[in-house]
Design a protein around this motif. Structure first.
Motif, PDB file in Angstrom:
ATOM      1  N   ASP A 173      -9.583  34.694  67.668  1.00  0.00           N
ATOM      2  CA  ASP A 173      -8.969  35.915  67.191  1.00  0.00           C
ATOM      3  C   ASP A 173      -9.213  37.031  68.194  1.00  0.00           C
ATOM      4  O   ASP A 173     -10.342  37.257  68.589  1.00  0.00           O
ATOM      5  CB  ASP A 173      -9.545  36.295  65.825  1.00  0.00           C
ATOM      6  CG  ASP A 173      -8.884  37.547  65.258  1.00  0.00           C
ATOM      7  OD1 ASP A 173      -7.664  37.525  65.153  1.00  0.00           O
ATOM      8  OD2 ASP A 173      -9.615  38.509  64.957  1.00  0.00           O
ATOM      9  N   ASP A 216      -5.056  41.928  54.624  1.00  0.00           N
ATOM     10  CA  ASP A 216      -5.208  42.348  56.019  1.00  0.00           C
ATOM     11  C   ASP A 216      -4.773  41.209  56.939  1.00  0.00           C
ATOM     12  O   ASP A 216      -5.390  40.133  56.934  1.00  0.00           O
ATOM     13  CB  ASP A 216      -6.662  42.738  56.283  1.00  0.00           C
ATOM     14  CG  ASP A 216      -6.846  43.399  57.629  1.00  0.00           C
ATOM     15  OD1 ASP A 216      -5.889  43.405  58.428  1.00  0.00           O
ATOM     16  OD2 ASP A 216      -7.946  43.913  57.885  1.00  0.00           O
ATOM     17  N   GLU A 217      -3.721  41.458  57.728  1.00  0.00           N
ATOM     18  CA  GLU A 217      -3.211  40.410  58.621  1.00  0.00           C
ATOM     19  C   GLU A 217      -4.208  40.059  59.717  1.00  0.00           C
ATOM     20  O   GLU A 217      -4.094  39.001  60.343  1.00  0.00           O
ATOM     21  CB  GLU A 217      -1.882  40.855  59.253  1.00  0.00           C
ATOM     22  CG  GLU A 217      -0.765  41.119  58.262  1.00  0.00           C
ATOM     23  CD  GLU A 217      -0.343  39.858  57.518  1.00  0.00           C
ATOM     24  OE1 GLU A 217      -0.598  38.756  58.039  1.00  0.00           O
ATOM     25  OE2 GLU A 217       0.235  39.987  56.425  1.00  0.00           O
ATOM     26  N   ALA A 218      -5.157  40.942  59.972  1.00  0.00           N
ATOM     27  CA  ALA A 218      -6.157  40.665  61.020  1.00  0.00           C
ATOM     28  C   ALA A 218      -7.251  39.724  60.541  1.00  0.00           C
ATOM     29  O   ALA A 218      -8.075  39.278  61.336  1.00  0.00           O
ATOM     30  CB  ALA A 218      -6.775  41.969  61.516  1.00  0.00           C
ATOM     31  N   ALA A 265     -14.772  38.311  58.017  1.00  0.00           N
ATOM     32  CA  ALA A 265     -13.597  38.283  57.151  1.00  0.00           C
ATOM     33  C   ALA A 265     -14.023  37.837  55.763  1.00  0.00           C
ATOM     34  O   ALA A 265     -14.947  37.032  55.621  1.00  0.00           O
ATOM     35  CB  ALA A 265     -12.546  37.329  57.720  1.00  0.00           C
ATOM     36  N   SER A 318      -4.818  32.218  58.620  1.00  0.00           N
ATOM     37  CA  SER A 318      -4.605  33.591  58.167  1.00  0.00           C
ATOM     38  C   SER A 318      -4.963  33.691  56.688  1.00  0.00           C
ATOM     39  O   SER A 318      -4.325  33.055  55.836  1.00  0.00           O
ATOM     40  CB  SER A 318      -3.148  34.003  58.401  1.00  0.00           C
ATOM     41  OG  SER A 318      -2.880  35.250  57.795  1.00  0.00           O
ATOM     42  N   LEU A 363     -11.056  42.484  56.836  1.00  0.00           N
ATOM     43  CA  LEU A 363     -12.171  42.434  57.778  1.00  0.00           C
ATOM     44  C   LEU A 363     -13.168  43.515  57.397  1.00  0.00           C
ATOM     45  O   LEU A 363     -12.783  44.632  57.043  1.00  0.00           O
ATOM     46  CB  LEU A 363     -11.690  42.662  59.214  1.00  0.00           C
ATOM     47  CG  LEU A 363     -10.811  41.583  59.842  1.00  0.00           C
ATOM     48  CD1 LEU A 363     -10.385  42.002  61.234  1.00  0.00           C
ATOM     49  CD2 LEU A 363     -11.553  40.260  59.906  1.00  0.00           C
TER      50      LEU A 363
END
Length: 437
Positions: free
Chosen positions: A437, A318-320, A362, A289, A357
């Protein structure tokens, strides 16, 4: 592992043996067919030649010559046997005219029957005789090949050995290569089949030469870079020894402490760079992460930012933003970027760290309000021990961005520099998205 020479010998002899067996079977079939035509002709000629013979009816059959393969039988118009050359042979009582094949308990027979003046004349021959003659003919044809098979194997062994001599010469040429002599192999002196191997070896030698040259340059640069701080440490030690007052001693000890810190930092950076080189350590890739990585890095540098009176913070996490990589290596990468930004940003400045992202990728980003660097030097700063002119008073080792580029390359990421909105420098690392992911 078995040798190519032995494999070729076994394969070629095996292929020849299979071909000879197939040829033998084809020869046998052809010989049997030809013998069948010839023996059918003989059956007919024998039967026709018996038309001029006189046969008297008898209750007991006449016994013929046992050495004769042919069997002759004659019936009158009432179906009574007038002559039978082999009374002990099994024979059907009725026989059709012309050629026919008859199965008996003694095997298959080939029969030719004809009629003349009320008499039925039949001549038969066992098929085993024809088959035996065909097998003898096939064996006679193949026997010389089987006898010469060992000689053929010896010739194949010698010829294959001569054919593999270019490989032996190539092996000797490779053995002559040393770390000081990694010249490419001559591609014009090898056969076409070996050229792909020579191309690969030349590529390997070129990469090895490049790696050794880079290693020598790195060792030389490291020795040069360490010599300066070590010399400075010796001078500072002498200043401590010569200090006559407590103030001078404290000042000299402070300079000595700073020198030790700079030298320790340079050594640590050298070790880090060596460990991040391909082949030095195996990365353990797992989903990482970037948001968590950004938060930890900011916390690690919070004390340094406070000492320098720099506003260090996270602008976007951004956690994504999850990538596949080695967490420890990525932590080193971000720490070097943040450390560089703090080192070159003046007091009361600002350093922003973010991740998110964007367009299927990323990214990590570190932006500062420092003086920045000219666009013409964006690539130069990745060189080892490179320091921009005018930054001589900086405590950097010139290895931080080299470490960043090395780690990014091993993760398939791209590192680039842009001008930040605040006029400083913005470092961006773009990663491929993690497959999980």
């Amino acid at each position: 592992m078995r040798s190519i020479r032995r494999n070729l010998l076994v394969a070629l002899l095996g292929a020849m043996f299979v071909v000879m067996m197939l040829g033998g079977w084809a020869t046998y079939r052809a010989a049997r067919d030809e013998a069948g035509v010839l023996f059918d002709y003989q059956l007919r000629q024998i039967a026709l030649s018996l038309r001029d013979q006189t046969f008297q009816s008898s209750a007991e059959a006449l016994v013929g010559d046992e050495s004769l393969d042919y069997v002759i039988r004659v019936w009158d118009r009432n179906g009574l046997t007038m002559y039978f050359s082999r009374p002990h042979q099994s024979w059907p009582e009725l026989t059709k005219l012309g050629y026919s094949s008859v199965d008996t308990r003694e095997g298959e027979w080939r029969v030719f029957a004809t009629q003349f003046h009320g008499l039925t004349i039949a001549v038969a021959q066992p098929m085993r005789v024809r088959n035996q003659l065909a097998a003898d003919a096939a064996w006679s044809t193949l026997k010389p090949f089987f006898v010469l098979l060992p000689v053929l194997g010896l010739f194949i062994w010698v010829l294959v050995g001569r054919g593999l001599q270019p490989l032996a010469r190539l092996a000797r040429l490779v053995q002559t290569r040393t770390p000081d002599s990694l010249d490419s192999l001559n591609e014009a002196e090898v056969p076409e089949e070996v050229k792909p191997l020579v191309y690969s070896l030349n590529g390997l030698l070129a990469r090895l030469k490049s790696a050794l040259d880079a290693q020598r340059a790195f060792v030389a640069d490291a020795a040069h870079e360490l010599r300066t701080p070590l010399t400075a440490l010796q001078l500072q030690v002498q200043l401590v020894e010569r200090a006559t007052s407590s103030e001078d001693r404290e000042s000299a000890l402070g300079e000595l402490k700073n020198g030790l810190q700079r030298t320790t930092h340079a050594v640590q950076q050298l070790l880090t760079l060596a460990r991040q080189e391909p082949g030095a350590a195996e990365y353990r890739f797992a989903p990482v992460s970037l948001a968590e990585l950004v938060r930890h890095s900011v916390l690690d540098h919070e004390r340094l930012a406070e000492d320098r009176r720099i506003d260090l913070g996270v602008t976007l996490a951004d956690e994504a933003a999850v990538v596949s990589g080695d967490a420890d290596a990525l932590h080193i990468l971000l720490s070097n970027l943040v450390g560089n930004a703090l080192r070159y940003t003046p007091a009361c400045g600002r350093v922003d760290v973010s991740c998110a992202l964007e367009k299927g990728h990323a990214f990590l980003e570190v932006a500062d309000t420092g003086p920045g660097i000219p666009a013409t030097e964006y690539e130069r700063v990745f060189d080892r021990f490179y320091r921009r002119s005018g930054n001589d008073g900086n405590t950097g080792s010139g290895l931080g961005l080299s470490i960043v580029r090395t780690i990014a390359d091993r993760h398939g990421a791209q590192v680039s520099f842009l001008a930040s909105d605040s006029g400083g420098l913005r470092a961006r690392v773009v990663f491929p998205i993690a497959e999980d992911d």
